[in-house]
Design a protein around this motif. Structure first.
Motif, PDB file in Angstrom:
ATOM      1  N   HIS A   1       0.832  -1.206   0.000  1.00  0.00           N
ATOM      2  CA  HIS A   1       0.000   0.000   0.000  1.00  0.00           C
ATOM      3  C   HIS A   1       0.872   1.263   0.000  1.00  0.00           C
ATOM      4  O   HIS A   1       0.726   2.140  -0.854  1.00  0.00           O
ATOM      5  CB  HIS A   1      -0.916  -0.024   1.226  1.00  0.00           C
ATOM      6  CG  HIS A   1      -1.815   1.158   1.364  1.00  0.00           C
ATOM      7  ND1 HIS A   1      -3.155   1.103   1.066  1.00  0.00           N
ATOM      8  CD2 HIS A   1      -1.582   2.442   1.756  1.00  0.00           C
ATOM      9  CE1 HIS A   1      -3.706   2.294   1.263  1.00  0.00           C
ATOM     10  NE2 HIS A   1      -2.762   3.123   1.700  1.00  0.00           N
TER      11      HIS A   1
ATOM     12  N   HIS B   1       1.662   4.269  -2.924  1.00  0.00           N
ATOM     13  CA  HIS B   1       1.708   5.737  -2.808  1.00  0.00           C
ATOM     14  C   HIS B   1       3.048   6.256  -3.326  1.00  0.00           C
ATOM     15  O   HIS B   1       3.109   7.259  -4.038  1.00  0.00           O
ATOM     16  CB  HIS B   1       1.606   6.157  -1.335  1.00  0.00           C
ATOM     17  CG  HIS B   1       0.212   6.161  -0.782  1.00  0.00           C
ATOM     18  ND1 HIS B   1      -0.812   6.892  -1.348  1.00  0.00           N
ATOM     19  CD2 HIS B   1      -0.315   5.563   0.313  1.00  0.00           C
ATOM     20  CE1 HIS B   1      -1.911   6.716  -0.621  1.00  0.00           C
ATOM     21  NE2 HIS B   1      -1.641   5.916   0.385  1.00  0.00           N
TER      22      HIS B   1
ATOM     23  N   GLU C   1      -5.802   7.695  -3.019  1.00  0.00           N
ATOM     24  CA  GLU C   1      -5.552   6.296  -2.654  1.00  0.00           C
ATOM     25  C   GLU C   1      -5.536   5.361  -3.867  1.00  0.00           C
ATOM     26  O   GLU C   1      -5.569   4.144  -3.705  1.00  0.00           O
ATOM     27  CB  GLU C   1      -6.592   5.814  -1.628  1.00  0.00           C
ATOM     28  CG  GLU C   1      -6.526   6.522  -0.287  1.00  0.00           C
ATOM     29  CD  GLU C   1      -5.208   6.291   0.473  1.00  0.00           C
ATOM     30  OE1 GLU C   1      -4.579   5.230   0.282  1.00  0.00           O
ATOM     31  OE2 GLU C   1      -4.816   7.187   1.240  1.00  0.00           O
TER      32      GLU C   1
ATOM     33  N   SER D   1      -2.172   3.205  -4.127  1.00  0.00           N
ATOM     34  CA  SER D   1      -1.936   2.401  -2.933  1.00  0.00           C
ATOM     35  C   SER D   1      -2.881   1.201  -2.883  1.00  0.00           C
ATOM     36  O   SER D   1      -2.460   0.073  -2.653  1.00  0.00           O
ATOM     37  CB  SER D   1      -2.112   3.270  -1.693  1.00  0.00           C
ATOM     38  OG  SER D   1      -3.363   3.910  -1.722  1.00  0.00           O
TER      39      SER D   1
HETATM   40 ZN    ZN Z   1      -3.007   5.239   1.883  1.00  0.00          ZN
END
Ligand code: ZN
Length: 596
Positions: free
Chosen positions: A383, A387, A411, A414
């Motif tokens: 995750h 990013h 998001e 991620s």
């Molecule tokens: Zn995040």
């Protein structure tokens, strides 16, 4: 897991340490530079030519980047050594200067926003502004809602003792709680975070008691929390009226560059999908051997699904999965390891949880984790590195004002990275308990970020509407809360009367207005992207990398239209939800084959 195996990050590319002498020199130089910038441009922005405006914006971006560097360094240091006196002193010095510099530069965006229509049209028509048109357009869209510089300054200052203080009161009251709980025959005192963590305990009775203890305390303090929320909602309305917003959700939508029709389409599609959430909870009860799933079982773990993963295996698993997406993605992620930009070792004084600090274009991002060696931690690594990849790609193509993705897009990389890793793990996993856990993790993440957040948002919309009619008593919030949760859970999850106080237990509903829908947006978007990847990887992958490299240079609708996604199309959201339906069906097969 031996902590010695786990890396700490190396921040020396930023500064040698919290005492590095150049920090103070740079801060002093920055104050002078901000002052010079203000002397050059204040009260003159609207009179600049397009070319001069670009020069000014370039200097502004440089200044913002220069303040960001020591700030990011201070915050990274505090995240591992919050109690160190040198770090604390440096942190305070940096944030004092940062506030001062930001205040000094605030005039620029305000003057951009209030520049006459024809001036802005003139700027937009010149080729030189091409890379910054989105920024100008955004300033333009907020223009009707911006007040005079003096009023903006008063609002920002008064918010410290107004809105911010109410929100802080909530934090301080809940942070100070010491709640007794009986565990294994002895009574222990716990704070809220410790109690919340017990809701994922394997022991049902412990989960029940922890859940009950949390809600009992919120019920007892509910008059105070109802007062805080009534005040915050009224404050939001008063300010919204001053700024000529027609709807309480409007400021959020403007910030996120989403229109009301898109929000409505998203929410209706998710609400129509609540029965699939209920089907999952029915299966969860069956897999756990429970007659009925109670509200304190919603977060219950599945037994026998633990698996220890060493740090080097975690790295290899993530890099292999990323490599299957594209070699470039794996290469970017690999550099976090080789350049020591990950702090993975849990230790005293270090912040909980995980994050990726995006930094600024030209300065590579960093990742913080607390790696304990379970599968969940491996997904967290994927995750945060997702990013990281997003930031690196955006940093190659964008300048500072176009760098950070807007909230609904933040998001994307991620969560996509977690999906990519899960797919890879499932393809080789033979242990049925681990397979079931992997699927359940993805499904519960989806239900938590999509269905639950839409339920919160619907509640929040109704609560604001109720507040507009007058003061809402604590029981009034409870009624609204219970009604939305009845819709979400149906008869699949049995709830206790205490559950109705849940509205007071969600910090996001206190600190932000209408933030929760963005989680649902982000997650469903990822599911749609994931489907597109499965259907045609060779077309999808280059478009996806291009999408990440776009950063925040355009609105979500424009960026997504380039990958063939139309977020105004109501069926778009339903297609993302089909991925959830499919995962629940896969989970059903796993459960049916395991439970006779
Ligand atoms: Zn995040």
């Amino acid at each position: 897991m031996k902590p010695t195996d786990l890396p700490r990050w190396d921040l020396s590319v930023l500064y040698a340490g919290p005492n590095a002498p150049e920090i103070r020199t740079e801060l002093a130089a920055l104050q002078t530079a901000a002052e010079r910038f203000a002397e050059t441009y204040q009260h003159r922005v609207a009179s600049l030519s397009a070319a001069d405006l670009m020069v000014a914006l370039g200097s502004l971006e440089t200044l913002l980047g220069e303040i960001y560097r020591p700030q990011a360094h201070a915050s990274l240091l505090s995240s591992t050594d919050a109690l160190d006196d040198t770090v604390r002193a440096m942190n305070t010095a940096v944030s004092d200067v940062a506030t001062e510099v930001h205040n000094r530069l605030r005039f620029f965006d305000l003057e951009l926003a209030s520049a006459p229509e024809e001036v802005v049209a003139g700027w937009m028509a010149e080729a030189v502004t091409e890379g910054h048109r989105h920024h100008l357009r955004r300033a333009r869209e907020s223009a009707p809602h911006v007040l005079s510089t003096e009023v903006e300054r008063v609002i920002a200052t008064k918010n410290l003792t107004g809105r911010r203080a109410w929100s802080q009161l909530y934090t301080e009251v809940t942070a100070g709680w010491e709640i007794p709980l009986e565990v294994d025959g002895e009574t222990r005192t716990m704070n809220l975070a410790q109690l919340r963590a017990l809701r994922t305990n394997t022991d049902r009775e412990i989960r029940r008691r922890a859940h009950q203890a949390i809600l009992d305390r919120f019920e007892r303090e509910s008059p105070l929390f109802a007062y805080i929320l009534n005040t915050l909602y009224q404050d939001h309305r008063t300010e919204g009226d001053l700024r000529k917003y027609t709807d309480p959700v409007a400021p959020t939508l403007l910030d996120d560059e989403i229109d009301a029709a898109t929000l409505h389409a998203l929410m209706s599609a998710v609400e129509a999908h609540y029965p699939v959430a209920q089907a999952y909870f029915g299966l969860k009860a069956r897999a756990l051997g429970l007659e009925k799933l109670m509200s304190h079982d919603v977060l219950a773990p599945y037994p026998m699904a633990t698996r220890e993963v060493s740090w080097t295996s975690a790295r290899d698993l993530v890099l292999k999965a990323f490599g299957a997406l594209h070699p470039e993605v794996a290469d970017i992620a690999r550099r976090f390891f080789t350049e020591r930009r990950i702090d993975a070792e849990p230790r005293a004084g270090k912040q909980d949880g995980a994050f990726c600090a995006g930094m600024i274009p030209g300065t590579p991002p960093y990742v913080l984790l607390n790696y304990t060696g379970n599968l969940h931690d491996v997904l967290t690594l994927a995750h945060e590195l997702g990013h990281g990849v997003h930031f690196v790609l955006a940093g190659r193509r964008q300048s500072l004002v176009n760098y950070w993705p807007t909230t609904p897009m933040a998001e994307t990389a991620s969560v996509f990275a977690e999906m990519v890793l899960t797919r890879d793990l499932l393809s080789s996993e033979r242990d049925p308990a681990v397979r079931r856990q992997l699927l359940a993790t993805r499904i519960e993440e989806a239900l938590g970020t999509i269905h639950r957040q839409v339920c919160f948002t619907r509640y929040e919309i109704r609560a604001h509407a109720r507040r507009a009619e007058g003061v809402v008593p604590a029981a009034g919030f409870s009624d609204l809360w219970a009604r939305e949760h009845d819709r979400l859970y149906g008869t699949a999850v049995e709830r206790t009367p205490g559950d109705a106080w849940g509205w007071a237990a969600i910090p996001h509903l206190v600190h932000y207005r209408f933030y929760c829908y963005a989680y649902a947006f982000g997650q469903l978007l990822v599911f749609s992207l994931y489907r597109a990847w499965e259907e045609n990887p060779s077309i999808f992958v280059p478009r996806y990398l291009d999408l990440l490299a776009s950063g925040g240079s355009e609105s979500p609708a424009v960026i997504l239209s380039r990958v063939g996604i139309d977020i105004t199309d109501p069926t778009f959201w339903a297609r993302g939800l089909e991925v959830v339906t499919r995962m629940v069906e896969d989970f059903r097969s796993e459960v049916v084959s395991a439970v006779p």
